[in-house]
Write a protein that holds these residues in place. Structure first.
Motif, PDB file in Angstrom:
ATOM      1  N   UNK A 146     -26.182  23.377  -4.833  1.00 40.24           N
ATOM      2  CA  UNK A 146     -25.569  24.700  -4.797  1.00 40.24           C
ATOM      3  C   UNK A 146     -25.865  25.419  -6.116  1.00 40.24           C
ATOM      4  N   UNK A 147     -26.472  26.579  -6.042  1.00 43.56           N
ATOM      5  CA  UNK A 147     -26.803  27.357  -7.240  1.00 43.56           C
ATOM      6  C   UNK A 147     -25.522  27.901  -7.869  1.00 43.56           C
ATOM      7  N   UNK A 148     -25.380  27.690  -9.170  1.00 44.44           N
ATOM      8  CA  UNK A 148     -24.164  28.119  -9.859  1.00 44.44           C
ATOM      9  C   UNK A 148     -24.516  28.932 -11.098  1.00 44.44           C
ATOM     10  N   UNK A 149     -23.552  29.694 -11.560  1.00 44.56           N
ATOM     11  CA  UNK A 149     -23.654  30.420 -12.821  1.00 44.56           C
ATOM     12  C   UNK A 149     -22.385  30.162 -13.619  1.00 44.56           C
ATOM     13  N   UNK A 150     -22.481  30.339 -14.921  1.00 42.98           N
ATOM     14  CA  UNK A 150     -21.320  30.148 -15.795  1.00 42.98           C
ATOM     15  C   UNK A 150     -20.823  31.505 -16.273  1.00 42.98           C
ATOM     16  N   UNK A 151     -19.548  31.756 -16.048  1.00 39.52           N
ATOM     17  CA  UNK A 151     -18.926  32.999 -16.488  1.00 39.52           C
ATOM     18  C   UNK A 151     -17.884  32.692 -17.552  1.00 39.52           C
ATOM     19  N   UNK A 152     -17.908  33.471 -18.627  1.00 41.10           N
ATOM     20  CA  UNK A 152     -16.919  33.306 -19.687  1.00 41.10           C
ATOM     21  C   UNK A 152     -15.803  34.334 -19.506  1.00 41.10           C
ATOM     22  N   UNK A 153     -14.600  33.892 -19.776  1.00 35.80           N
ATOM     23  CA  UNK A 153     -13.441  34.764 -19.641  1.00 35.80           C
ATOM     24  C   UNK A 153     -13.433  35.793 -20.774  1.00 35.80           C
ATOM     25  N   UNK A 186      -6.444  33.827 -28.693  1.00 34.83           N
ATOM     26  CA  UNK A 186      -6.363  32.918 -27.555  1.00 34.83           C
ATOM     27  C   UNK A 186      -7.546  31.968 -27.526  1.00 34.83           C
ATOM     28  N   UNK A 187      -8.736  32.460 -27.894  1.00 36.76           N
ATOM     29  CA  UNK A 187      -9.918  31.604 -27.898  1.00 36.76           C
ATOM     30  C   UNK A 187      -9.768  30.451 -28.879  1.00 36.76           C
ATOM     31  N   UNK A 225      -7.009  28.917 -29.597  1.00 34.50           N
ATOM     32  CA  UNK A 225      -5.995  27.974 -29.135  1.00 34.50           C
ATOM     33  C   UNK A 225      -6.329  27.318 -27.800  1.00 34.50           C
ATOM     34  N   UNK A 226      -7.359  27.821 -27.112  1.00 37.67           N
ATOM     35  CA  UNK A 226      -7.725  27.278 -25.805  1.00 37.67           C
ATOM     36  C   UNK A 226      -9.040  26.526 -25.927  1.00 37.67           C
ATOM     37  N   UNK A 227      -9.108  25.281 -25.433  1.00 42.50           N
ATOM     38  CA  UNK A 227     -10.378  24.533 -25.487  1.00 42.50           C
ATOM     39  C   UNK A 227     -11.511  25.325 -24.845  1.00 42.50           C
ATOM     40  N   UNK A 228     -12.708  25.205 -25.415  1.00 44.19           N
ATOM     41  CA  UNK A 228     -13.845  26.004 -24.957  1.00 44.19           C
ATOM     42  C   UNK A 228     -14.165  25.764 -23.489  1.00 44.19           C
ATOM     43  N   UNK A 229     -13.969  24.537 -23.018  1.00 45.95           N
ATOM     44  CA  UNK A 229     -14.302  24.231 -21.622  1.00 45.95           C
ATOM     45  C   UNK A 229     -13.391  24.974 -20.642  1.00 45.95           C
ATOM     46  N   UNK A 230     -12.231  25.426 -21.114  1.00 48.09           N
ATOM     47  CA  UNK A 230     -11.308  26.179 -20.267  1.00 48.09           C
ATOM     48  C   UNK A 230     -11.516  27.687 -20.388  1.00 48.09           C
ATOM     49  N   UNK A 231     -12.462  28.086 -21.236  1.00 43.49           N
ATOM     50  CA  UNK A 231     -12.726  29.507 -21.409  1.00 43.49           C
ATOM     51  C   UNK A 231     -13.851  30.001 -20.513  1.00 43.49           C
ATOM     52  N   UNK A 232     -14.404  29.098 -19.726  1.00 49.27           N
ATOM     53  CA  UNK A 232     -15.521  29.483 -18.852  1.00 49.27           C
ATOM     54  C   UNK A 232     -15.297  28.946 -17.443  1.00 49.27           C
TER      55      UNK A 232
END
Length: 378
Positions: free
Chosen positions: A300-307, A314-315, A317-324
């Protein structure tokens, strides 16, 4: 009132900084103009003074919070006009007023901060309902928060809310005043401190703080003024009760196996597992399913989106893996049911989604639509 743990932590950080500065300043004034070292007695006085201050930290924080809370109570001058979607003024509107007054917090409730317990002090809430016509005014005193809820038979409910905001210079003044009072109280109550230490402390620590107070404005009553508020009530249409087929999500795996919604079944049992969705012969006659785009390897073709809505704070205090978000690049949504289909509708971000399409379109339905990654992300 449920207290806010982060608020207490904010005050703790503030006073850790104050204590750091205090240690620095006491060390500084321990050296005279001739670089005379601090005598043993002064060192002992300083140690006792700091220890007593550490014992009072919670009390100082609570006093600062309570004074800021009381200072946040102010005046709300609100002039409101209630209209319908066409701009016609409305009469006989019910307005439910909720106003909150900040009160000093008890020591018992202060100790509860950060827990899941409800506190019994810290605010007073008064609620009342009025019937108003078209344009009206509210003059509300001694409150830090106000919420107005508008109701009229045949219209959707609307609400507006306001809060006072304590200026940074008022917060600084309150903090300095509490600190000065605490320092003076310690100097006066600790009889074992030498007079030399007290005099030098007042000269090098308290005096500059008092000079700073002269530059700060007096704490005045905050005021929220809104002279031209327009509240638009949307008329309710006739409610149509639809059949809900939302017992679970559609699914698709790289092998082609997935889950579809079978409209020939009862909504509670409409989900059906299909071994190969790509094979039309395996699909029910009246169903909806999805097929995501695949890459060259058959995955399945996927893309990564950052919040992008996260603030810099907030960035941190939030782990990087949860920001995308990792989401499908493109998905085809297909309906093979006779007479059925999809319509892509662009929502107005300034209106509530559930109120925007009040009537089902007569035409324009498509058997298949493509949902892009940006649509999925949104």
């Amino acid at each position: 009132m449920r207290t806010n743990f982060t608020k207490k932590e904010e005050y703790k950080r503030r006073f850790v900084l104050i204590w750091s500065l205090l240690v620095f300043y006491v060390f500084t004034f321990s050296v005279s103009a001739q670089n005379e070292p601090m005598q043993g007695t002064l060192e002992q006085d300083h140690k006792r003074f700091i220890e007593e201050g550490e014992n009072r930290t919670a009390k100082v924080i609570m006093e600062t919070m309570n004074r800021e809370a009381l200072a946040s109570n102010g005046r709300f001058l609100l002039k409101v006009t209630v209209v319908d979607e066409s701009g016609q003024m409305l009469d006989g509107v019910s307005v439910h007023l909720r106003k909150v007054t900040a009160l000093p917090m008890s020591e018992k409730d202060f100790k509860k901060m950060g827990s899941m317990e409800n506190t019994t002090s810290g605010q007073k809430t008064i609620e009342e309902t009025r019937i108003v016509n078209s344009t009206f005014q509210f003059d509300i005193r001694e409150s830090c928060y106000v919420k107005l809820t508008f109701n009229l038979n045949g219209y959707y409910r609307e609400k507006i809310e306001f809060r006072t905001k304590l200026p940074p210079e008022h917060k600084e003044r309150i903090g300095l005043e509490v600190e000065i009072e605490d320092y003076e109280d310690r100097l006066n109550s600790m009889k074992d401190l030498s007079q030399e230490y007290k005099d030098r402390f007042r000269e090098d620590i308290i005096k500059p703080m008092k000079e700073r107070l002269k530059d700060l404005p007096a704490v005045s009553e905050p005021e929220v003024t809104e002279n031209n508020l327009h509240v638009i009530l949307e008329r309710q249409g006739k409610i149509t009760h639809l059949i809900e087929y939302n017992r679970g999500p559609l699914e698709y795996t790289t092998s082609g196996k997935g889950i579809v919604i079978n409209f020939d079944k009862h909504p509670a049992s409409s989900l059906r597992v299909i071994e190969n969705i790509d094979n039309p012969k395996q699909l029910p006659e009246n169903c909806v399913y999805m097929i995501p785009e695949k890459d060259r390897d058959g995955n399945i073709a996927v893309v990564t989106k950052f919040n992008e809505k996260l603030t810099e704070a907030q960035k941190k205090n939030i782990p990087e893996r949860w920001q995308k978000y990792v989401i499908p690049k493109r998905v085809r949504l297909v309906m093979n049911a006779g007479g059925g289909g999809f319509i892509k509708y662009t929502l107005d971000p300034n209106k509530k989604p559930t109120r925007q399409m009040k009537e089902a379109p007569e035409t324009g339905y498509e058997k298949e639509i493509v949902i892009e990654s940006d649509d999925i992300y949104e």
